[in-house]
Design a protein around this motif. Structure first.
Motif, PDB file in Angstrom:
ATOM      1  N   UNK A 187       0.692  -1.163  -0.134  1.00  0.00           N
ATOM      2  CA  UNK A 187       0.036  -0.060  -0.103  1.00  0.00           C
ATOM      3  C   UNK A 187       0.668   1.416   0.031  1.00  0.00           C
ATOM      4  N   UNK A 188       0.270   2.299  -0.477  1.00  0.00           N
ATOM      5  CA  UNK A 188       1.078   3.684  -0.577  1.00  0.00           C
ATOM      6  C   UNK A 188       1.132   4.249   0.949  1.00  0.00           C
ATOM      7  N   UNK A 189       0.082   4.178   1.578  1.00  0.00           N
ATOM      8  CA  UNK A 189      -0.560   4.802   2.880  1.00  0.00           C
ATOM      9  C   UNK A 189      -1.008   3.882   3.795  1.00  0.00           C
ATOM     10  N   UNK A 190      -0.674   3.704   5.029  1.00  0.00           N
ATOM     11  CA  UNK A 190      -1.371   3.199   5.936  1.00  0.00           C
ATOM     12  C   UNK A 190      -1.480   4.263   7.219  1.00  0.00           C
ATOM     13  N   UNK A 206      -0.620  12.048  -1.890  1.00  0.00           N
ATOM     14  CA  UNK A 206      -1.234  11.711  -3.038  1.00  0.00           C
ATOM     15  C   UNK A 206      -0.912  12.541  -4.301  1.00  0.00           C
ATOM     16  N   UNK A 207      -0.847  13.615  -3.964  1.00  0.00           N
ATOM     17  CA  UNK A 207      -0.517  14.667  -4.970  1.00  0.00           C
ATOM     18  C   UNK A 207       1.038  14.337  -5.519  1.00  0.00           C
ATOM     19  N   UNK A 208       1.824  14.218  -4.695  1.00  0.00           N
ATOM     20  CA  UNK A 208       3.174  13.854  -4.971  1.00  0.00           C
ATOM     21  C   UNK A 208       3.229  12.646  -5.694  1.00  0.00           C
ATOM     22  N   UNK A 210       0.771  11.071  -7.596  1.00  0.00           N
ATOM     23  CA  UNK A 210       0.310  11.415  -9.014  1.00  0.00           C
ATOM     24  C   UNK A 210       1.367  12.137  -9.797  1.00  0.00           C
ATOM     25  N   UNK A 211       2.097  12.993  -9.308  1.00  0.00           N
ATOM     26  CA  UNK A 211       3.091  13.902 -10.119  1.00  0.00           C
ATOM     27  C   UNK A 211       4.131  12.949 -10.489  1.00  0.00           C
ATOM     28  N   UNK A 212       4.474  11.990  -9.689  1.00  0.00           N
ATOM     29  CA  UNK A 212       5.547  11.112 -10.197  1.00  0.00           C
ATOM     30  C   UNK A 212       5.120   9.903 -11.220  1.00  0.00           C
ATOM     31  N   UNK A 213       3.756   9.981 -11.718  1.00  0.00           N
ATOM     32  CA  UNK A 213       3.187   9.174 -12.477  1.00  0.00           C
ATOM     33  C   UNK A 213       2.601   8.043 -12.155  1.00  0.00           C
ATOM     34  N   UNK A 214       2.514   7.783 -11.081  1.00  0.00           N
ATOM     35  CA  UNK A 214       1.780   6.449 -10.269  1.00  0.00           C
ATOM     36  C   UNK A 214       0.446   6.443 -10.877  1.00  0.00           C
ATOM     37  N   UNK A 240      -4.863  14.368  -8.164  1.00  0.00           N
ATOM     38  CA  UNK A 240      -4.965  13.975  -9.592  1.00  0.00           C
ATOM     39  C   UNK A 240      -5.819  12.537  -9.759  1.00  0.00           C
ATOM     40  N   UNK A 241      -5.981  11.801  -8.561  1.00  0.00           N
ATOM     41  CA  UNK A 241      -6.492  10.674  -8.514  1.00  0.00           C
ATOM     42  C   UNK A 241      -8.127  10.620  -8.002  1.00  0.00           C
TER      43      UNK A 241
END
Ligand code: ADP
Ligand code: F6P
Length: 319
Positions: A187-190, A206-208, A210-214, A240-241
């Motif tokens: 997971x990305x965040x817990x 999450x913004x970060x 999204x900016x890295x292209x995930x 962006x999600x």
């Protein structure tokens, strides 16, 4: 010497409770002790609802989730009068001792009965893994597998739609299901009581990402922390999600127990009977470094839970 024991399941059910009932029954019968299955936890006890178990009464239950005895919550069991009534019924039926399978609330009931002269042994049956005195509770491993299976599926669809899945898992106030599943699923965040909840921090992260292209993100949140649906809406509005929430709920409590839970429950059930045969009461059983151990219930309830700091640190290093 004990001749008759009872076994009951109490509080929220957990996969593996049946394996524990089976082990208690068969180990006791092997020692020449009669076994009575008490229905619906302390509620069935004070209503005298119990049935004698033979070896075959516990056949074919090892792989079944839930509890064949039924479980219940009986808040009145905190009252001494109600506890005395339970003792009266047990004395009437000549039951010398009880194995109580449940969480810390159920342990308190077991301790109260022991203080009133009925030896009780507690087995940790809960998916929450929130009992100090054991590294693992009966049902935690199965619930973890259920969560991992669900999150893996959510990841598939989230990545197809550039979504962030916010997944609420159970655990009461314990973050173990969340952090173990977070590690298992990448997971990305817990978010748990241990990490604390900082909404702005989650949105920034999450913004970060999204900016890295995930292509997707998974946020696993322990229950009773925030409104996951509201969080998902905020994610849609300010990252962006697009956010979607899933509350896994009681699905985590069901299902066939994993082999790990079946073996754990069997080992603990055996230990409970051994303790009762030795005349011990007011103890609870645990597993520590793969050894089955027991502690006085009071001591176990007062112990600090094993720190998960290393797991959280590892999670942070791997994201
Ligand atoms: P769990 O055992 O899973 O923690 P609960 O906290 O709901 O679940 O407790 C299960 C049951 O144990 C309660 O419904 C009640 O019957 C009994 N119980 C809880 N706390 C106490 C207490 N302090 N003294 C006696 N019995 C208790
Ligand atoms: O203790 C087990 C548990 O499933 C917790 O994770 C959850 O908070 C609670 O029980 C839910 O209880 P109920 O069965 O009353 O919905």
């Amino acid at each position: 010497m004990i001749r008759k024991i009872g076994v009951l399941t109490s509080g929220g059910d957990s996969p593996g409770m049946n394996a524990a009932i089976r082990a208690v029954t068969r180990c006791a019968l092997g020692n020449g002790i009669e076994v009575y299955g008490i229905e619906d936890g302390y509620r069935g006890l004070i209503e005298g609802r119990m049935r004698q178990f033979s070896k075959t009464n516990v056949s074919d239950i090892l792989s079944r989730g839930g509890t064949i005895l039924g479980s219940a919550r009986l808040p009145e069991f905190k009252d001494r009068d109600v506890q005395l009534k339970a003792c009266e019924i047990l004395k009437e039926k000549e039951i010398d001792a009880i194995v109580v399978i449940g969480g810390d609330g159920s342990y308190r009931g077991a301790k109260a009965l022991t203080d009133l002269g009925i030896n009780c042994i507690g087995l940790p049956g809960t998916i929450d893994n929130d009992i100090a005195g054991t590294d693992q509770t009966i049902g935690f491993d199965t619930a973890l597998n259920t969560v991992v299976d669900a999150v893996d599926k959510l990841r598939d669809t989230s990545s197809s739609h550039h979504r962030c899945s916010v997944v609420e898992v159970m655990g009461n106030h314990c973050g173990d299901l969340a952090v173990y599943s977070g590690l298992s699923c990448g997971a990305e965040i817990v978010v748990t009581p241990e990490t604390g909840y900082d909404e702005e921090d989650i949105l920034d992260r999450l913004r970060y990402l999204d900016n890295t292209g995930k292509s997707h993100a998974i946020v696993i949140i322990c229950e009773k922390i925030c409104d996951v649906e509201a969080l998902a809406r905020k994610i849609s509005a300010s990252t962006g999600f697009s956010g979607r929430s899933t509350v896994l709920g009681h699905i985590q409590r069901g299902g066939s127990p994993t082999p790990n839970d079946r073996v754990l429950a069997s080992r603990m059930g055996e230990k409970a009977v051994d303790l009762l045969v030795q005349g011990v009461g007011g103890h609870c059983v645990g597993i520590k470094e793969n050894k089955i151990v027991s502690f006085p219930i009071d001591e176990a309830l007062a112990m600090p839970k094993t720190s998960r700091k290393q797991l959280y640190r590892l999670f942070d290093r791997l994201v």
